[in-house]
Enzyme design. Sequence first.
Site, PDB file in Angstrom:
ATOM      1  CG  HIS A 181      -2.185  -0.834   0.970  1.00 17.40           C
ATOM      2  ND1 HIS A 181      -2.663  -1.736   1.901  1.00 17.40           N
ATOM      3  CD2 HIS A 181      -3.014  -0.918  -0.082  1.00 17.40           C
ATOM      4  CE1 HIS A 181      -3.738  -2.335   1.428  1.00 17.40           C
ATOM      5  NE2 HIS A 181      -3.979  -1.855   0.216  1.00 17.40           N
TER       6      HIS A 181
ATOM      7  CG  HIS B 250      -6.950  -2.639  -8.542  1.00 17.33           C
ATOM      8  ND1 HIS B 250      -7.682  -1.474  -8.523  1.00 17.33           N
ATOM      9  CD2 HIS B 250      -6.569  -2.857  -7.259  1.00 17.33           C
ATOM     10  CE1 HIS B 250      -7.727  -0.993  -7.295  1.00 17.33           C
ATOM     11  NE2 HIS B 250      -7.058  -1.819  -6.500  1.00 17.33           N
TER      12      HIS B 250
HETATM   13 MG   LIG Z   1      -3.302  -2.671  -4.181  1.00 20.35          MG
END
Ligand SMILES: [Mg+2]
Length: 379
Positions: free
Chosen positions: A189, A289
């Site tokens: 992240h 994603h």
């Molecule tokens: Mg990610």
Amino acid sequence: MRITAVEPIFVDRYLFVEVRTDAGLTGLGESGAWGFLEASAGAVETFARYLVGQDPLKIEHHWQYLYRWTHFRGAAIMGALSAIDIALWDLAGQHHGVPCHRLLGGPTRDKARVYYHVFGRTREELVRGCVEAKSAGLQRGRPPDPFTDDPRDEPYFQTHAAKIAGAVETVRQYRAAVGDDVDLCIEIHRRLTPAEAVVLAEGIAPYRPFFYEDPILPDNFDAMGEVARRITVPIATGERLHTIHEFAMLLARGAVQYVRPDVCMVGGLTGAKKIAALAEAHYVGVVPHNPLSPVSTAACLHLAACIPNFALQEYPLGEDRPPKSEIVTNAPAREGGYLRIPDAPGLGLALAPDAAARHPYRPREVVTRLHEDGSVVDQ
Ligand SMILES: [Mg+2]
């Protein structure tokens, strides 16, 4: 067939777009603009002024027209274009009576291997989450963050030594808990500097992560390329990118081993398939994603089914229970560590008629975590 209406629809935390036609068919898409869904809906309404009255089957032409009619880009606009593109592919599939992937060259596979999210406030919770996911049949991979998921209103501070040592120990315990039956996808992240990312990658390499996702902020492709050159763990990145041009620059720098295009952000199935082909030319895998709704999941599966270099599919928590299970009819079905490739015409699912009434829109709060000294932290 002509387009009669293009309508943005807010449901729960998601923005959908329905494209209606005079043939009675309705196409469904989703925007991945995340915290900027209101702005993305505004872009959908702007695009609708062009689309109403058009032939919906001229998908590439409409894509080019809307992308190139003016010079602004970015998440809100590309999310809108993505939602429209997915809806047009859905319409084309329904019109021809075949699933979208059949129009895109597929199927290359019958099912798509998935990974699952594990969250936890403590290392023990994270390790337990890995073991539970394995026993639930999701043994094929998932992305534990080596850092715990602390509340965003809790100030952050760790010494460099403690941060790196703690994260390495967490990954060691993941591997010890689940053995080699599980692929560990390590999500960072964007939390580290390039120097920290190199040190942490060295520490976790013995535990054989499948990939190391967004170790640094993804905006500077040269910096990501420099990290990639100095480590042996494969890097996954790309969830914040919008265009084939950005992916081309990333790939040219050797900065990525698994691209992470978001079908609801990179220009829909049209954009995502081109990115997959760029990646294919570099022997790079595709891990779409997918932090959104089952509409995004279905679009991802049609991509997985029409490309040769699909690697793994992100599968968000809770698609089999409310609210997500009540948002659509005929959501993609999971079988152990795989999702079946949809085989109904078009995307293979539709918005439930009462979705917006049952699950009113919940805008995301503008909140991010601060360091103990008051500065902004990436988490
Ligand atoms: Mg990610």
